[in-house]
Design an enzyme around this catalytic site. Sequence first.
Site, short mmCIF file in Angstrom:
data_model
loop_
_atom_site.label_atom_id
_atom_site.label_comp_id
_atom_site.label_asym_id
_atom_site.label_seq_id
_atom_site.Cartn_x
_atom_site.Cartn_y
_atom_site.Cartn_z
N HIS A 42 -7.10 5.89 -2.53
CA HIS A 42 -8.11 5.17 -3.31
C HIS A 42 -7.51 3.90 -3.87
CE1 HIS A 42 -5.72 7.23 -6.35
NE2 HIS A 42 -6.10 6.29 -7.18
N HIS A 124 -3.83 -2.01 -5.23
CA HIS A 124 -2.87 -1.33 -4.35
C HIS A 124 -3.40 0.05 -3.99
CE1 HIS A 124 -1.77 0.17 -8.36
NE2 HIS A 124 -1.45 1.30 -7.73
#
Length: 174
Positions: A42, A124
């Site tokens: 995610h 990220h």
Amino acid sequence: MAQRLFFSVPVPRVTQLALLRQQSALAQAGVRGRPVPAANFHLTLAFLGNVTASQKASLLERWAELVPPDLQLSLDTLHYWAKPGVLALGARRTPIALGQLASALQQDAAHHGLHASRQAFRPHITLFRGASALLPELPEQLEPPIILPCHSVELMLSENGPGGVEYHRLKHWA
Ligand code: ATP
Ligand code: MG
């Protein structure tokens, strides 16, 4: 009881597969650590910390009209954060709309007594946790980049299950 919540952009199956291939390539190159399961990939927009039922209700009211981004994020760099042993794919360039949404969500959280982020938003996707500092020589840039289509946002619940951390989707904006 309070729940541990965060806002994130989900990772579609096709991108999960590209990330799994990248994970294998890194393991082949000698990276040692706990690979994040594909279902857990995610992109966090805002970590909220522990949220009570009433805080969650007002959060959902404030963000009832949340407008998800409509863009592609190019994941083109490798980041290693030694303290948590996190090896992640990041982006050299943060699309403005993504940065603005993340900042708005983070500021809203801080303003309402939830988690206050100290660092600026850095998109990220974590591939390894507990990655040893004895990293092999890794390229800093990823060629070709992995593209994450960003068209929806989710409010996620983070729980510790028997097999490690589990995320559950509480709401989806598309
Ligand atoms: P675990 O902590 O069990 O290893 P995790 O970090 O994925 O797993 P959480 O700690 O619940 O699970 O975090 C959920 C998301 O929020 C993750 O993307 C995590 O990186 C991010 N996050 C957690 N704590 C913070 C924090 N203090 N500041 C910013 N982001 C955070
Ligand atoms: Mg954590």
